[in-house]
Motif scaffolding. Structure first.
Motif, PDB file in Angstrom:
ATOM      1  N   UNK A 141       0.856  -1.184   0.000  1.00 32.34           N
ATOM      2  CA  UNK A 141       0.000   0.000   0.000  1.00 32.34           C
ATOM      3  C   UNK A 141       0.896   1.240   0.000  1.00 32.34           C
ATOM      4  N   UNK A 142       0.707   2.108  -0.985  1.00 27.73           N
ATOM      5  CA  UNK A 142       1.513   3.339  -0.972  1.00 27.73           C
ATOM      6  C   UNK A 142       0.709   4.514  -1.489  1.00 27.73           C
ATOM      7  N   UNK A 143       1.205   5.709  -1.141  1.00 25.44           N
ATOM      8  CA  UNK A 143       0.562   6.954  -1.554  1.00 25.44           C
ATOM      9  C   UNK A 143       1.500   7.739  -2.444  1.00 25.44           C
ATOM     10  N   UNK A 144       0.922   8.528  -3.342  1.00 28.68           N
ATOM     11  CA  UNK A 144       1.706   9.437  -4.177  1.00 28.68           C
ATOM     12  C   UNK A 144       1.351  10.875  -3.805  1.00 28.68           C
ATOM     13  N   UNK A 145       2.230  11.818  -4.128  1.00 31.09           N
ATOM     14  CA  UNK A 145       2.019  13.200  -3.675  1.00 31.09           C
ATOM     15  C   UNK A 145       0.698  13.816  -4.135  1.00 31.09           C
ATOM     16  N   UNK A 146       0.125  13.336  -5.213  1.00 31.43           N
ATOM     17  CA  UNK A 146      -1.141  13.924  -5.685  1.00 31.43           C
ATOM     18  C   UNK A 146      -2.359  13.354  -4.960  1.00 31.43           C
ATOM     19  N   UNK A 147      -2.114  12.551  -3.937  1.00 34.41           N
ATOM     20  CA  UNK A 147      -3.236  12.023  -3.175  1.00 34.41           C
ATOM     21  C   UNK A 147      -3.689  10.632  -3.609  1.00 34.41           C
ATOM     22  N   UNK A 148      -3.042  10.102  -4.607  1.00 36.13           N
ATOM     23  CA  UNK A 148      -3.387   8.747  -5.040  1.00 36.13           C
ATOM     24  C   UNK A 148      -2.898   7.715  -4.038  1.00 36.13           C
TER      25      UNK A 148
END
Ligand code: BGC
Ligand code: CA
Length: 551
Positions: free
Chosen positions: A505-512
């Motif tokens: 599970x990971x997040x990207x800076x754009x909120x994804x």
């Protein structure tokens, strides 16, 4: 050359690109001779555009005796007449560029084909001549030189040496070849060899090529000083020395070559990119990928991770960190023309040695096709959400499985012929693509197909999938179009699931957010809007073998 504009016009277009590998002979055949060609590629530019890729990488299309599928190059600055002409090539570049698709070509610097004028000249020239010095010729051992110079094996087996017949008709010297005997290794200590490759790079760069994939980039320099000869193959990482002192691979001196290439690449605007195919220890990868050298290097680590959350996580962490530390971007690879398609690999038990399994089960393979495809889509989706560039292999967007049951008499791969008892072949991922449900070669072209297409290819054809909700093709199109909106910032943030180690599970800076379930039980979704699922939810939860993107 036509004027063209790119959406991402920067010098760094390659850092977050989706690159689609075309195996030209098997992509699309315009004239019906059963062999894919450049006009075939041109006819499919609208397909590539709609798929949403940023670049294509073309495997070799040069004149070649096809002893190794074109990786035996007889003329580095020309096109195989069976594939097209230089005019076709210019047309192809224009057609791709007009749609904002960049072009990467394959450079094969470790060896030429044995019909290359230089090798033919070497055969006709005397021992010790400048013509022989462009390759690696040595005398044999034994009273009459009848024993090969060393025990070196070829990567395709068996020996890495072949004896020639001298111009006077007697058996004579031996030459080294890490691959097939039709692929004599160059001597990279020879200045003419070095200069000629610079000329080749300029030739294609002048024609508008945007970048290069460098074949066995780590092999060029060998330890041959003072009469020394390598005694064994070390292509396999488990036996390759880790410190630059290996006899055959990843020697420190190879980097001088790539520094000289970078100077040429930087003469162009934008600078030409390059990616090394270097199967080296991960800690040895950075120099190949440095800004002073090629800029990028393949990370093949995911091939060894299988369907295992912990292994996948380790590969992701290591490669994103290494790339960030070295100011480059990583590369995600699940399939190419050398390995069993990932939709098939992932349909096999996890800890299996797939190559060994294939050699043994070639006549009666049992693959869990449904599981393979589900896991392939899930893993591809996860990688597409990560920073770095993703290299796709033609046909994976259709969910194609490996063709495992090609009859021996129709095989083409030298690895197969040189090891008949082992039975390993790379032909199963090189079968011409199915474009239509019907026709002699399922729309590959108006004629036949140089490798046999299995009956089940029909269901994976572009025609069978185009426009059908739930098809693998529509899934790839959606994933790539969403990814195009993913900000290009090279940051990611892992979300730890303390109670479930089977989740990535990971997040990207754009909120994804991207969540992949490697386990056998459904897991809860994080809050947010679901934007893409590799498989439908199970009772509102993320089922096994599935990835979701959340916004
Ligand atoms: C290519 C192979 C080829 C070998 C020798 C590779 O790594 O990808 O297809 O057989 O180099 O050129
Ligand atoms: Ca053709």
């Amino acid at each position: 050359m036509s004027e063209f504009t790119f959406l991402k016009g920067s010098e760094d277009w390659w850092r977050q690109a989706v690159v689609y590998q075309i195996y030209p002979r098997s992509f699309a055949d315009a004239n019906g001779d059963g062999i894919g060609d450049l006009q075939g590629i041109i006819s499919r530019v609208p397909y590539l555009k709609k798929l949403g890729i940023n670049a294509v990488w073309l495997s070799p299309f040069y004149p070649s005796a096809l002893a190794d599928g074109g990786y035996d190059v007889d003329d580095y600055r020309n096109i195989d007449p069976r594939i097209g002409t230089l005019d076709d090539f210019d047309q192809m570049i224009d057609a791709l560029h007009a749609e904002g698709i960049r072009v990467i070509v394959d450079i094969v610097p470790n060896h030429s084909g044995s019909n290359h004028v230089w090798f033919q000249e070497a055969l006709k020239s005397p021992k010790g001549s400048p013509a022989r010095d462009r390759y690696i010729f040595r005398d044999g051992k034994g009273e009459h030189g009848e024993i090969r110079p060393s025990e070196l094996a070829s990567h395709f087996g068996p020996s890495g040496w072949t004896r020639i017949i001298e111009p006077d008709g007697t058996p004579g010297q031996w030459y080294m070849h890490l691959f097939a005997s039709e692929q004599p290794d160059f001597n990279w200590d020879n200045q003419e060899v070095r200069d000629d490759f610079l000329k080749t790079m300029r030739f294609w760069s002048d024609r508008g090529v945007d970048g290069y994939r460098i074949d066995v980039a780590h092999a060029l320099i060998k330890n041959l000083a003072n009469g020394h000869l390598p005694e064994r193959q070390s292509y396999d990482l488990s036996v390759m020395k880790k410190d630059g002192s290996d006899d055959l691979f990843d020697r420190d001196e190879v980097h001088d070559i790539y520094k000289s290439w970078r100077k040429i690449f930087n003469e162009y605007d934008p600078p030409r990119m390059a990616v090394a195919e270097a199967w080296v220890w991960p800690h040895r990868r950075p120099p190949y990928a440095s800004t002073e050298e090629l800029g990028q290097s393949f990370n093949f680590d995911m091939l060894g991770a299988g369907w295992d959350a912990a292994k996948v996580r380790d590969v992701v962490r290591l490669n994103l960190k290494t790339a960030a530390d070295n100011g480059t971007s990583t590369t995600w690879v699940l399939s190419n023309h050398d390995i069993i398609r990932h939709a098939t690999r992932l349909g096999l038990p996890n800890d299996l040695d797939v190559a060994k399994w294939y050699a043994k089960n070639r006549f009666d393979p049992h693959v869990n096709v449904e599981q393979g495809l589900a896991r392939a889509k899930a893993l591809t989706q996860a990688l597409l959400a990560l920073p770095g560039s993703t290299y796709l292999y033609q046909g994976e967007e259709l969910g194609l499985q490996e063709h495992l049951t090609i009859p021996a008499e129709q095989m083409q791969d030298p690895q197969f012929f040189r090891n008949p008892d082992v039975g390993l072949s790379r032909d199963g991922c090189r079968v011409p693509l199915p474009w239509a449900r019907s026709g002699q070669s399922l729309g590959f072209g108006p004629g036949g197909s140089h490798l046999p297409q299995p009956a089940w290819y029909v269901d994976y054809s572009v025609e069978a999938e185009d426009g059908f909700a739930g098809s693998t093709l529509e899934f790839y199109r959606r994933a790539l179009s969403l990814r195009a909106g993913l900000v290009c910032e090279e940051k990611w943030h892992e979300v730890k699931h303390w109670f479930n180690s089977n989740v990535l599970h990971f997040k990207r800076p754009n909120g994804w957010q991207s969540v992949t379930n490697f386990g056998s039980k459904p897991v809860k979704l994080p809050k947010g809007e679901v934007i893409l699922l590799s498989q439908p939810l199970v009772g509102g939860k993320l089922g096994p073998n599935t990835t979701v993107w959340i916004k």
